[in-house]
Design a protein around this motif. Structure first.
Motif, mmCIF file in Angstrom:
data_model
loop_
_atom_site.group_PDB
_atom_site.id
_atom_site.type_symbol
_atom_site.label_atom_id
_atom_site.label_comp_id
_atom_site.label_asym_id
_atom_site.label_seq_id
_atom_site.Cartn_x
_atom_site.Cartn_y
_atom_site.Cartn_z
ATOM 1 N N GLY A 1 45.290 32.484 37.738
ATOM 2 C CA GLY A 1 44.100 32.817 37.295
ATOM 3 C C GLY A 1 43.778 34.023 36.558
ATOM 4 N N PRO A 2 42.538 34.568 36.270
ATOM 5 C CA PRO A 2 41.496 33.884 36.821
ATOM 6 C C PRO A 2 40.896 32.713 36.210
ATOM 7 N N GLY A 3 40.548 31.537 36.843
ATOM 8 C CA GLY A 3 40.207 30.572 36.394
ATOM 9 C C GLY A 3 41.563 29.581 36.018
ATOM 10 N N ASN A 4 41.783 29.289 34.677
ATOM 11 C CA ASN A 4 43.069 28.946 34.279
ATOM 12 C C ASN A 4 43.717 29.978 33.032
ATOM 13 N N ALA A 5 43.319 31.152 33.133
ATOM 14 C CA ALA A 5 43.492 32.089 32.243
ATOM 15 C C ALA A 5 45.048 32.284 31.973
ATOM 16 N N ILE B 1 53.009 38.224 29.827
ATOM 17 C CA ILE B 1 53.762 38.365 28.556
ATOM 18 C C ILE B 1 54.768 39.757 28.767
ATOM 19 N N GLY B 2 53.870 40.817 29.130
ATOM 20 C CA GLY B 2 54.403 41.859 29.091
ATOM 21 C C GLY B 2 55.812 41.901 30.119
ATOM 22 N N ILE B 3 55.403 41.325 31.417
ATOM 23 C CA ILE B 3 56.372 41.516 32.365
ATOM 24 C C ILE B 3 57.602 40.602 32.218
ATOM 25 N N VAL B 4 57.287 39.400 31.433
ATOM 26 C CA VAL B 4 58.565 38.453 31.220
ATOM 27 C C VAL B 4 59.293 38.915 29.855
ATOM 28 N N GLN C 1 41.759 41.169 33.655
ATOM 29 C CA GLN C 1 41.070 41.265 32.522
ATOM 30 C C GLN C 1 42.218 40.798 31.252
ATOM 31 N N ALA C 2 43.206 41.036 31.319
ATOM 32 C CA ALA C 2 44.079 40.406 30.329
ATOM 33 C C ALA C 2 45.369 39.871 30.815
#
Lengths: 276, 290
Positions: free
Chosen positions: B237-241, B159-162, B152-153
């Motif tokens: 993904g999902p898609g190019n998200a 961003i959180g992991i990095v 979903q995000a």
């Protein structure tokens, strides 16, 4: 740096800092703990923090099922190999630039640094095709070559900043006392240069150990170091949390320990001497 | 003291490094530029005709490119914001006198030494998994619906992991810079009646400006090339998200085997990185003179 602070202030600082420190460290701690659980305990609801039966089973099973040790050896060979090879090439260069600086030394250094700015993906295709033609895909030798080249600028820079701190007058003094060139190098320079070289080696082994672009793109089953081996857990097998944790713990433990020893050099090495 | 003789020796000592780096830079770079002008697909053998700017046109007008650029900027910007603000705050905290400072420091910098694939997988499975992850338990405990972070995000989760991986770097460098701050200056300001906030904004912030710039520039170089974290969590993904520029070029070249388009994307990535690099080089060059 003895600043007077009240005991209360000290206690508050300590409490806040420890809570935040433990929160940041928690994912690592949780991984280590989970590696000693059974698979059922690893996904128990509610989660079990410490009250489980400690087992080494996961470690044994990871080794048996996927030959973990082979990937560990690959990681060691690739990171240590590329660092030592880099050192052999870099020491003369850094030495010459630090002790016999010319008009263009600064430009050469800056240019070397600029090669580090090249995004790896910009040269992925040609390197991949070249490796395929030369039969270097999925070989340790291929990765040693690539990692040597991408870390060479950092090695030269770190060595340069360390060598530059060795006072040139000491050399002259030794020469006056009748030291030969060889004596000069062996008895005067080397002992002063060794700590800097050790830090450089340490930081570069860490960087090479964790490198995860080239290792993922240029290896398959045979030469895969731990970065690529762990990535294979992104398949449904990753749902075995305890085994994933055991593999992860073994992959990060050696470098975590080395890293803690290299805190200071890390700043210097990664900022190219801009922050000391 | 440098004689003619030692100059020549020095040049000889430097040349292997220079030649290797020159080769490493020019040969693949030349090949990338050359491939980017050809119609070249590994799945369609045959001669690879010259097509001019066609690959660039195709790559730059692909909706995936726009998505990738936006994602790359969000990823770099988001991580920079979190790590710089977090790094300043953590640096200030760690600079205070406390018990067990060395241990807290060790705890805080530990994530930097975790290899990208491990941290991505640990976060993905053991924390963000909507069924068995710790966050799902936490949500359940608080009476909330579990949230499927990576579905979903996806970009926010990455961003959180990095950020978790890079926060230690920012903290360590900013802390080092803070520790080189002259204590007497702060004490003098305090005696002159400056409060904690004005001391922070008028003395600490200007002193840190340089270190912050270094952190921003160096992290940007690395963050433009985030790859492993995306590969093992979402595959873009999902898609190019959650596809960034690096991942898009990888997908074109090694998943779709379109060498021509992948190379054009590589050239675009190089141009972008160079814009950042110019600023970084100026900063470091200045330091070299000092």
């Amino acid at each position: 740096m003895a600043r007077r602070v009240s005991t209360q202030r000290m206690a508050l600082n300590t409490a806040v800092a420890w809570v935040i420190g433990l929160l940041i460290f928690f994912p690592i701690l949780w991984t280590i703990l989970t590696s000693f659980k059974t698979e059922a305990q690893a996904i128990a609801d509610p989660p079990i923090f410490l009250g489980f039966n400690w087992t080494f089973e996961n470690y044994i099973e990871v080794q048996e099922r996927s030959n973990y040790f082979r990937h560990f050896v690959n990681s060691v060979v690739i990171s240590v190999g590329s660092t030592l090879l880099g050192l052999v090439i870099a020491v003369p260069a850094a030495w010459a630039m630090a002790f016999v600086p010319g008009k263009r030394t600064k430009d050469v250094l800056m240019w070397m640094l600029s090669t580090k700015m090249l995004p790896p993906v910009g040269v992925l295709v040609p390197i991949y095709l070249m490796f395929r033609t030369l039969g270097l895909l999925d070989t340790k030798l291929g990765l040693v070559i690539v990692l040597t080249l991408i870390n060479l600028p950092i090695i030269i820079w770190m060595l340069y900043t360390y060598f530059r701190e060795i006072p040139g007058e000491i050399l002259e003094a030794a020469r006056m006392d009748g030291a030969t060139l060889r004596g000069e190098v062996v008895h005067v320079l080397l002992p002063m240069a060794v700590p800097g070289m050790a830090s450089t080696v340490l930081l570069n082994i860490i960087l090479a150990w964790n490198e995860a672009f080239w290792t993922l793109n240029l290896t398959a089953a045979k030469a895969a170091p731990l970065t690529a081996f762990i990535a294979s857990y992104s398949s449904p097998e990753g749902l075995f949390y305890a085994k994933l944790s055991a593999a992860s713990t073994m992959a990060i433990a050696p470098i975590l320990i080395m890293g803690w020893f290299s805190q200071k050099q890390l700043v210097r090495g990664l900022t190219f001497g801009a922050v000391k | 003291m440098a004689t003619q003789h030692s100059r020549a020796a020095a040049r000889l000592m430097i040349s292997p490094s220079v030649l290797l780096l020159l080769g490493w830079m020019l040969i693949p770079l030349g090949m990338t530029i050359y491939f980017s002008l050809l119609r070249y697909n590994l799945l369609m053998p045959g001669n690879n005709p010259y097509v001019g700017w066609e690959n660039y046109k195709y790559f730059l007008t692909d909706p995936a490119f726009t998505a990738a650029i936006v994602n790359t900027l969000l990823l770099v910007g988001g991580v920079l914001l979190i790590t710089v603000v977090g790094g300043v705050l953590l640096g200030l905290l760690l600079d205070q006198p406390m018990w067990g400072q060395g241990i807290v420091r060790i705890l805080v910098i530990a994530p930097f030494f975790v290899m990208p694939t491990v941290s991505a997988l640990v976060w993905k499975n053991m924390f963000m998994n909507p069924v068995n992850g710790l966050f799902a338990y936490l949500a359940q405990f608080l009476g909330l619906e579990p949230f499927d972070f990576l579905a979903q995000a996806p970009l926010m989760s990455i961003i959180g992991i990095v950020s978790w991986q890079w926060l230690p770097f920012a903290t360590l460098i900013l802390l080092t810079a803070m520790q080189s701050l002259d204590r007497e200056q702060l004490e003098a300001a305090e005696m002159d009646g400056a409060g904690p906030f004005s001391r922070f904004f008028y003395i600490v912030v200007p002193h840190l400006a340089r270190a912050v710039t270094v952190v921003v520039l160096i992290q940007t170089i690395f963050l433009l090339s985030v790859f492993a974290e995306i590969l093992v969590t979402t595959n873009g993904g999902p898609g190019n998200a959650s596809t960034n520029l690096t991942y898009l070029v990888y997908a074109e070249s090694l998943l779709r085997f379109d060498v021509g388009t992948g190379s054009a994307g590589g050239v675009v990535a190089i141009v972008l990185a160079n814009i950042v690099a110019i600023f970084l080089m100026r900063m470091i060059g200045k330091n070299l003179e000092a």
